[in-house]
Enzyme design. Structure first.
Site, PDB file in Angstrom:
ATOM      1  N   ASP A  10       0.836  -1.209   0.000  1.00  0.00           N
ATOM      2  CA  ASP A  10       0.000   0.000   0.000  1.00  0.00           C
ATOM      3  C   ASP A  10       0.871   1.259   0.000  1.00  0.00           C
ATOM      4  OD1 ASP A  10      -2.424   1.345  -0.037  1.00  0.00           O
ATOM      5  OD2 ASP A  10      -2.569   1.428   2.149  1.00  0.00           O
ATOM      6  N   GLY A  11       0.326   2.316  -0.598  1.00  0.00           N
ATOM      7  CA  GLY A  11       1.000   3.618  -0.553  1.00  0.00           C
ATOM      8  C   GLY A  11       1.525   4.132  -1.888  1.00  0.00           C
ATOM      9  N   HIS A  27       2.243   3.346  -9.081  1.00  0.00           N
ATOM     10  CA  HIS A  27       2.055   1.923  -9.399  1.00  0.00           C
ATOM     11  C   HIS A  27       3.230   1.412 -10.247  1.00  0.00           C
ATOM     12  CE1 HIS A  27      -1.781   2.216  -7.564  1.00  0.00           C
ATOM     13  NE2 HIS A  27      -2.391   2.848  -8.540  1.00  0.00           N
ATOM     14  N   THR A  57     -10.774  -7.021  -4.527  1.00  0.00           N
ATOM     15  CA  THR A  57     -12.144  -7.027  -5.055  1.00  0.00           C
ATOM     16  C   THR A  57     -12.800  -5.661  -4.848  1.00  0.00           C
ATOM     17  OG1 THR A  57     -12.797  -8.056  -2.945  1.00  0.00           O
ATOM     18  CG2 THR A  57     -12.645  -9.513  -4.841  1.00  0.00           C
ATOM     19  N   LEU A 122      11.000 -20.323  -5.270  1.00  0.00           N
ATOM     20  CA  LEU A 122       9.935 -19.556  -4.616  1.00  0.00           C
ATOM     21  C   LEU A 122       8.644 -19.585  -5.440  1.00  0.00           C
ATOM     22  CD1 LEU A 122       9.461 -17.259  -2.333  1.00  0.00           C
ATOM     23  CD2 LEU A 122       9.820 -15.663  -4.233  1.00  0.00           C
TER      24      LEU A 122
HETATM   25  C1  IPE Z   1      -5.210  -2.779  -0.248  1.00  0.00           C
HETATM   26  O1  IPE Z   1      -4.944  -1.424  -0.390  1.00  0.00           O
HETATM   27  C2  IPE Z   1      -5.234  -3.451  -1.601  1.00  0.00           C
HETATM   28  C3  IPE Z   1      -3.941  -3.576  -2.265  1.00  0.00           C
HETATM   29  C4  IPE Z   1      -2.784  -3.238  -1.767  1.00  0.00           C
HETATM   30  C5  IPE Z   1      -3.980  -4.164  -3.576  1.00  0.00           C
HETATM   31  P1  IPE Z   1      -6.113  -0.367  -0.497  1.00  0.00           P
HETATM   32  O2  IPE Z   1      -5.476   0.968  -0.620  1.00  0.00           O
HETATM   33  O3  IPE Z   1      -7.069  -0.738  -1.567  1.00  0.00           O
HETATM   34  O4  IPE Z   1      -6.846  -0.543   0.897  1.00  0.00           O
HETATM   35  P2  IPE Z   1      -7.731   0.468   1.733  1.00  0.00           P
HETATM   36  O5  IPE Z   1      -8.793   1.002   0.799  1.00  0.00           O
HETATM   37  O6  IPE Z   1      -6.825   1.561   2.208  1.00  0.00           O
HETATM   38  O7  IPE Z   1      -8.272  -0.329   2.843  1.00  0.00           O
HETATM   39  C1  IPE Z   2      -1.658   0.165  -3.358  1.00  0.00           C
HETATM   40  O1  IPE Z   2      -1.406   1.528  -3.392  1.00  0.00           O
HETATM   41  C2  IPE Z   2      -1.770  -0.430  -4.739  1.00  0.00           C
HETATM   42  C3  IPE Z   2      -3.136  -0.801  -5.130  1.00  0.00           C
HETATM   43  C4  IPE Z   2      -4.186  -0.810  -4.355  1.00  0.00           C
HETATM   44  C5  IPE Z   2      -3.311  -1.223  -6.506  1.00  0.00           C
HETATM   45  P1  IPE Z   2      -2.582   2.574  -3.400  1.00  0.00           P
HETATM   46  O2  IPE Z   2      -2.989   2.832  -4.813  1.00  0.00           O
HETATM   47  O3  IPE Z   2      -3.682   2.129  -2.519  1.00  0.00           O
HETATM   48  O4  IPE Z   2      -1.874   3.855  -2.813  1.00  0.00           O
HETATM   49  P2  IPE Z   2      -2.456   4.828  -1.708  1.00  0.00           P
HETATM   50  O5  IPE Z   2      -2.817   3.993  -0.524  1.00  0.00           O
HETATM   51  O6  IPE Z   2      -3.644   5.495  -2.303  1.00  0.00           O
HETATM   52  O7  IPE Z   2      -1.333   5.757  -1.429  1.00  0.00           O
HETATM   53 MG    MG Z   3      -4.116   2.371  -0.557  1.00  0.00          MG
END
Ligand code: IPE
Ligand code: IPE
Ligand code: MG
Length: 222
Positions: A10-11, A27, A57, A122
């Site tokens: 995430d992030g 991304h 999902t 792996l």
């Molecule tokens: C979780 O991240 C899903 C992935 C990393 C693919 P999200 O950014 O979608 O999760 P929430 O919305 O903060 O819970």
């Molecule tokens: C996680 O990063 C990747 C996916 C969910 C595809 P985010 O796109 O959720 O990035 P933030 O959390 O908005 O920074």
């Molecule tokens: Mg996110």
């Protein structure tokens, strides 16, 4: 005992925005980190599975532009990764309900799975259109359809991933599971990191692994 590491990557969006870039640039950079972390794990004898959350999902709720970008990125990225998987003997596997993807993307996923099926190193599992609740419902329905009694063992086997998670990492500063591997993480050690995924490094993973080794896992015993 070989380890199963699962990561909620995430992030990405915040990383890009902090630099005045479009979210999707995060991304792209995040995908490069996936290669770095996978290569590192493939060189560790005590790690046999790495399960990475790439698209949930719930992520369909995002603007069409971002969803379309992620689908295209996944397609081109998988094609580019194939030689890297083969070089490191990494077996690629998708978990989640990929039937919602375009035929083109489904074919790429199946092709890379087939071409790495013989790899004995792996297992890199990418969670694609994955949600734990969706996975459990699909598993229960398949047991009912095959007239198999539902118990912990049979449900375990019917899930997309059966191996329980030892280490669950979430980057990006949020402390939640976002519908990820809820069943498999029943006894996972959980590490939340403030690092945004595009800045995540093998150094940080190594320090998490070191901390993990210090933990006395009791599994309800003493
Ligand atoms: C979780 O991240 C899903 C992935 C990393 C693919 P999200 O950014 O979608 O999760 P929430 O919305 O903060 O819970
Ligand atoms: C996680 O990063 C990747 C996916 C969910 C595809 P985010 O796109 O959720 O990035 P933030 O959390 O908005 O920074
Ligand atoms: Mg996110």
């Amino acid at each position: 005992m070989k380890k199963h590491i699962a990561i909620i990557m995430d992030g990405n969006g915040r990383w890009a925005e902090a630099q005045g870039k479009k979210r999707v640039k995060g991304h792209e950079r995040g995908a490069e980190v996936v290669r770095e972390i996978t290569t590192f794990c493939s060189n560790q004898k005590d790690i046999d599975r790495l399960t990475l959350y790439a698209f949930s999902t719930e992520n369909w709720k995002r603007p069409k532009y971002e969803v379309d970008f992620l689908m295209k990125l996944l397609n081109s990225w998988l094609k580019k990764e194939l030689p890297v998987y083969l070089e490191n003997s990494v077996r690629f596997e998708a978990i989640g309900d990929i039937s919602a993807f375009s035929n083109n993307l489904q074919n790429t996923i199946k092709d890379v799975q087939k071409k790495t099926a013989h790899c004995t190193g792996l297992v890199q599992s990418l969670a694609l259109n994955y949600g734990s609740k969706n996975e459990i419902v699909r598993a229960v329905n398949s047991l009912i359809a095959n007239n198999i009694e539902i118990n912990e063992d049979s449900l375990d086997k019917a899930l997309d991933v059966s191996q329980s998670v030892d280490i669950l990492i979430r980057s990006g500063g949020e402390q939640r599971l976002s519908n990820y591997l809820l069943w498999q993480s029943a006894y996972a050690e959980i590490f939340f990191s403030d690092t945004l995924w595009p800045d995540f490094s093998t150094n940080e993973l190594q320090s998490i692994l070191k901390n993990f080794e210090q933990i006395h896992r009791r599994f309800g015993g003493l």
